[in-house]
Design a protein around this motif. Structure first.
Motif, PDB file in Angstrom:
ATOM      1  N   GLN A   1     -34.511  37.416  37.963  1.00 22.93           N
ATOM      2  CA  GLN A   1     -33.717  37.210  39.170  1.00 22.93           C
ATOM      3  C   GLN A   1     -32.270  37.567  38.832  1.00 22.93           C
ATOM      4  OE1 GLN A   1     -35.664  35.840  41.665  1.00 22.93           O
ATOM      5  NE2 GLN A   1     -34.129  36.063  43.253  1.00 22.93           N
ATOM      6  N   GLN A   2     -31.535  38.121  39.774  1.00 24.09           N
ATOM      7  CA  GLN A   2     -30.146  38.485  39.481  1.00 24.09           C
ATOM      8  C   GLN A   2     -29.338  37.280  38.999  1.00 24.09           C
ATOM      9  OE1 GLN A   2     -29.780  40.470  43.435  1.00 24.09           O
ATOM     10  NE2 GLN A   2     -28.564  41.979  42.305  1.00 24.09           N
ATOM     11  N   ASN A   3     -29.548  36.148  39.653  1.00 26.21           N
ATOM     12  CA  ASN A   3     -28.913  34.903  39.209  1.00 26.21           C
ATOM     13  C   ASN A   3     -29.995  33.849  39.074  1.00 26.21           C
ATOM     14  OD1 ASN A   3     -27.211  32.768  38.636  1.00 26.21           O
ATOM     15  ND2 ASN A   3     -26.537  32.483  40.750  1.00 26.21           N
ATOM     16  N   ALA A   4     -30.419  33.596  37.844  1.00 25.32           N
ATOM     17  CA  ALA A   4     -31.452  32.586  37.579  1.00 25.32           C
ATOM     18  C   ALA A   4     -30.754  31.258  37.303  1.00 25.32           C
ATOM     19  CB  ALA A   4     -32.316  33.000  36.387  1.00 25.32           C
ATOM     20  N   VAL A   5     -30.919  30.305  38.221  1.00 25.15           N
ATOM     21  CA  VAL A   5     -30.225  29.015  38.118  1.00 25.15           C
ATOM     22  C   VAL A   5     -31.142  28.004  37.428  1.00 25.15           C
ATOM     23  CG1 VAL A   5     -29.042  27.186  39.374  1.00 25.15           C
ATOM     24  CG2 VAL A   5     -28.996  29.536  40.263  1.00 25.15           C
ATOM     25  N   ILE A   6     -30.611  27.349  36.397  1.00 24.92           N
ATOM     26  CA  ILE A   6     -31.352  26.326  35.661  1.00 24.92           C
ATOM     27  C   ILE A   6     -30.624  24.994  35.826  1.00 24.92           C
ATOM     28  CG2 ILE A   6     -32.247  25.583  33.424  1.00 24.92           C
ATOM     29  CD1 ILE A   6     -32.238  28.498  32.552  1.00 24.92           C
ATOM     30  N   TYR A   7     -31.375  23.965  36.229  1.00 21.98           N
ATOM     31  CA  TYR A   7     -30.803  22.635  36.449  1.00 21.98           C
ATOM     32  C   TYR A   7     -31.263  21.680  35.345  1.00 21.98           C
ATOM     33  CZ  TYR A   7     -30.419  24.522  41.224  1.00 21.98           C
ATOM     34  OH  TYR A   7     -30.157  25.313  42.321  1.00 21.98           O
ATOM     35  N   GLY A   8     -30.412  20.682  35.065  1.00 25.78           N
ATOM     36  CA  GLY A   8     -30.778  19.644  34.102  1.00 25.78           C
ATOM     37  C   GLY A   8     -29.826  18.470  34.219  1.00 25.78           C
ATOM     38  N   HIS A   9     -30.293  17.302  33.753  1.00 33.78           N
ATOM     39  CA  HIS A   9     -29.463  16.098  33.834  1.00 33.78           C
ATOM     40  C   HIS A   9     -28.346  16.094  32.797  1.00 33.78           C
ATOM     41  CE1 HIS A   9     -31.499  13.928  36.949  1.00 33.78           C
ATOM     42  NE2 HIS A   9     -32.664  13.952  36.330  1.00 33.78           N
TER      43      HIS A   9
ATOM     44  N   PHE B   1     -28.214  39.628  45.360  1.00 33.55           N
ATOM     45  CA  PHE B   1     -26.980  40.310  45.746  1.00 33.55           C
ATOM     46  C   PHE B   1     -27.206  41.818  45.868  1.00 33.55           C
ATOM     47  CE2 PHE B   1     -26.247  36.793  42.883  1.00 33.55           C
ATOM     48  CZ  PHE B   1     -25.216  36.066  43.452  1.00 33.55           C
ATOM     49  N   THR B   2     -26.325  42.454  46.625  1.00 37.97           N
ATOM     50  CA  THR B   2     -26.179  43.901  46.514  1.00 37.97           C
ATOM     51  C   THR B   2     -25.286  44.149  45.291  1.00 37.97           C
ATOM     52  OG1 THR B   2     -24.176  43.973  47.860  1.00 37.97           O
ATOM     53  CG2 THR B   2     -26.298  44.129  49.026  1.00 37.97           C
TER      54      THR B   2
ATOM     55  N   LYS C   1     -22.360  45.578  45.111  1.00 38.34           N
ATOM     56  CA  LYS C   1     -20.972  45.214  45.421  1.00 38.34           C
ATOM     57  C   LYS C   1     -20.799  43.697  45.450  1.00 38.34           C
ATOM     58  CE  LYS C   1     -17.225  45.865  48.762  1.00 38.34           C
ATOM     59  NZ  LYS C   1     -16.793  44.465  48.618  1.00 38.34           N
ATOM     60  N   GLN C   2     -21.776  42.997  46.050  1.00 40.03           N
ATOM     61  CA  GLN C   2     -21.697  41.547  46.116  1.00 40.03           C
ATOM     62  C   GLN C   2     -21.734  40.929  44.715  1.00 40.03           C
ATOM     63  OE1 GLN C   2     -25.066  40.813  48.642  1.00 40.03           O
ATOM     64  NE2 GLN C   2     -23.829  40.748  50.521  1.00 40.03           N
ATOM     65  N   MET C   3     -22.572  41.493  43.847  1.00 37.09           N
ATOM     66  CA  MET C   3     -22.657  40.986  42.482  1.00 37.09           C
ATOM     67  C   MET C   3     -21.347  41.202  41.734  1.00 37.09           C
ATOM     68  SD  MET C   3     -24.116  39.417  40.067  1.00 37.09           S
ATOM     69  CE  MET C   3     -25.902  39.288  39.886  1.00 37.09           C
ATOM     70  N   LYS C   4     -20.732  42.360  41.915  1.00 41.05           N
ATOM     71  CA  LYS C   4     -19.426  42.622  41.294  1.00 41.05           C
ATOM     72  C   LYS C   4     -18.409  41.569  41.716  1.00 41.05           C
ATOM     73  CE  LYS C   4     -19.569  47.691  40.825  1.00 41.05           C
ATOM     74  NZ  LYS C   4     -18.923  48.962  41.266  1.00 41.05           N
ATOM     75  N   ASP C   5     -18.309  41.339  43.024  1.00 34.86           N
ATOM     76  CA  ASP C   5     -17.348  40.368  43.548  1.00 34.86           C
ATOM     77  C   ASP C   5     -17.671  38.959  43.053  1.00 34.86           C
ATOM     78  OD1 ASP C   5     -16.091  42.407  44.890  1.00 34.86           O
ATOM     79  OD2 ASP C   5     -17.118  42.030  46.798  1.00 34.86           O
ATOM     80  N   TYR C   6     -18.951  38.635  43.020  1.00 30.89           N
ATOM     81  CA  TYR C   6     -19.405  37.317  42.572  1.00 30.89           C
ATOM     82  C   TYR C   6     -18.968  37.070  41.126  1.00 30.89           C
ATOM     83  CZ  TYR C   6     -22.774  33.649  41.229  1.00 30.89           C
ATOM     84  OH  TYR C   6     -23.368  32.506  40.757  1.00 30.89           O
TER      85      TYR C   6
ATOM     86  N   PHE D   1     -15.577  40.902  31.069  1.00 32.49           N
ATOM     87  CA  PHE D   1     -16.141  42.252  31.111  1.00 32.49           C
ATOM     88  C   PHE D   1     -15.947  42.816  32.512  1.00 32.49           C
ATOM     89  CE2 PHE D   1     -19.369  39.209  32.259  1.00 32.49           C
ATOM     90  CZ  PHE D   1     -20.011  39.774  33.342  1.00 32.49           C
ATOM     91  N   GLU D   2     -16.113  44.109  32.644  1.00 30.19           N
ATOM     92  CA  GLU D   2     -16.002  44.772  33.944  1.00 30.19           C
ATOM     93  C   GLU D   2     -17.397  44.858  34.558  1.00 30.19           C
ATOM     94  OE1 GLU D   2     -14.266  46.164  37.210  1.00 30.19           O
ATOM     95  OE2 GLU D   2     -13.203  45.482  35.405  1.00 30.19           O
ATOM     96  N   PRO D   3     -17.656  44.092  35.629  1.00 25.55           N
ATOM     97  CA  PRO D   3     -18.997  44.069  36.222  1.00 25.55           C
ATOM     98  C   PRO D   3     -19.430  45.430  36.783  1.00 25.55           C
ATOM     99  CG  PRO D   3     -17.653  42.246  37.031  1.00 25.55           C
ATOM    100  CD  PRO D   3     -16.735  43.189  36.322  1.00 25.55           C
ATOM    101  N   THR D   4     -20.710  45.715  36.656  1.00 26.76           N
ATOM    102  CA  THR D   4     -21.283  46.929  37.241  1.00 26.76           C
ATOM    103  C   THR D   4     -22.050  46.628  38.515  1.00 26.76           C
ATOM    104  OG1 THR D   4     -23.365  46.748  36.023  1.00 26.76           O
ATOM    105  CG2 THR D   4     -21.539  47.888  34.932  1.00 26.76           C
ATOM    106  N   GLY D   5     -22.399  45.346  38.705  1.00 25.57           N
ATOM    107  CA  GLY D   5     -23.214  44.966  39.855  1.00 25.57           C
ATOM    108  C   GLY D   5     -24.704  44.974  39.543  1.00 25.57           C
ATOM    109  N   LYS D   6     -25.042  45.376  38.301  1.00 30.20           N
ATOM    110  CA  LYS D   6     -26.460  45.431  37.898  1.00 30.20           C
ATOM    111  C   LYS D   6     -26.793  44.354  36.864  1.00 30.20           C
ATOM    112  CE  LYS D   6     -26.738  50.415  38.746  1.00 30.20           C
ATOM    113  NZ  LYS D   6     -27.028  51.743  38.157  1.00 30.20           N
TER     114      LYS D   6
END
Length: 286
Positions: free
Chosen positions: A168-176, A233-234, A236-241, A256-261
């Motif tokens: 996933q582009q952003n894999a979110v992991i939760y924990g206590h 994300f697209t 561009k959205q990933m770059k901005d994020y 680092f300079e994001p590529t969006g990928k």
């Protein structure tokens, strides 16, 4: 003498009695209130004691999940032992080795006996080394361990929206955020730049026998309604994020300079109150 005068005269005659009765009722009421508050406080103490006892019991019983977390040699010995134990002519050879840590296709099966583990998050220089599970919602593993039993400490779990798991582009992991530093109790330490620098490298081993390397690039606090939990994300959205995450970060040890990928991990835990979240973000190193 009218009725009103009689009442006034009667009150003056029994004034001390009335005042005494009033004070008596005030004392009785105060005692009852104090007693009720004490009872509630005792109930809260008993509840907290039961929860702490439950957690300590789980910690003792699950040596492979709790006891070894603050001992890197024990963690490494556990996986080395598991691999040696299952080695035979028809077994798959270890795929990855790092400083005594051995990973093969059976590693997750040995760790997870009652849950579907999707991977293992491995900090190279700290004790943050746990299996990661994924449920059908983001509630179950808040209070269930890898055996499926109820647990005060819960498990580290991947956001249920991550259909592609760690791809996933952003894999979110939760924990206590546990006070003894286990689970995600050490994420708050990343607010210190020197600690973040010393503990910036992570490995992720997946149930598909993939190995990914990650590096910490952003640390900050946010709220549970934040757009930081967005997963797709697209370019561009990933770059901005990513630029926004680096801008918000309290550390700047790696930019680092994001590529969006990019593919990133977002580690999230509660702090102080129900709505504040401590975030540590890692970017995959290709």
């Amino acid at each position: 003498m009218n009725e009103e005068d009689l009442l006034i005269k009667q009150f003056k005659r029994h004034k001390k009695l009335y005042i005494g009765l009033f004070l008596f009722f005030i004392i009785v009421f105060s005692y009852e209130l104090h007693y009720s508050i004490k009872q509630e406080q005792n109930k809260i103490k008993e509840y907290n004691y039961e929860k702490q006892s439950e957690y300590e019991s789980i910690s003792k019983e699950n040596i492979k999940y709790d006891k070894v977390q603050n001992d890197k040699e024990s963690v490494e010995a556990l996986f080395t032992k598991k691999t040696q134990k299952s080695t035979s002519s028809d077994e798959t050879e270890p795929i990855y080795k790092r400083n005594g840590f051995v990973w093969n296709p059976d590693t997750l099966k040995n760790i997870c006996t009652g849950a579907q583990c999707t991977g293992f998050l491995y900090s190279r220089n700290s004790a943050l080394r746990y299996a990661v599970v994924q449920g059908t919602d983001n509630e179950y593993y808040l209070n269930h361990d890898l055996t499926g039993r109820q647990s005060f400490g819960g498990s580290l779990f991947l956001d249920c929206r991550a259909d592609n798991q760690f791809n996933q582009q952003n894999a979110v992991i939760y924990g206590h955020n546990l006070k003894n530093g286990t689970m995600f109790g050490s994420l708050k330490l990343y607010n210190d730049e020197s600690y973040a620098k010393q503990n910036e490298m992570f490995d992720l081993y997946t149930d598909k026998n993939e190995h990914f390397e990650y590096r910490v690039f952003a640390v900050f606090k946010t709220t549970e309604e934040s757009c930081i939990y967005r997963t797709d994300f697209t370019e561009k959205q990933m770059k901005d994020y990513l630029k926004n995450s680096m801008k918000e970060s309290v550390i700047h040890n790696y930019t680092f300079e994001p590529t969006g990928k990019e593919y990133i991990l977002t580690l999230s835990t509660c702090v102080n109150n129900d709505n504040t979240r401590q975030i540590v973000q890692l970017v995959r190193i290709e």
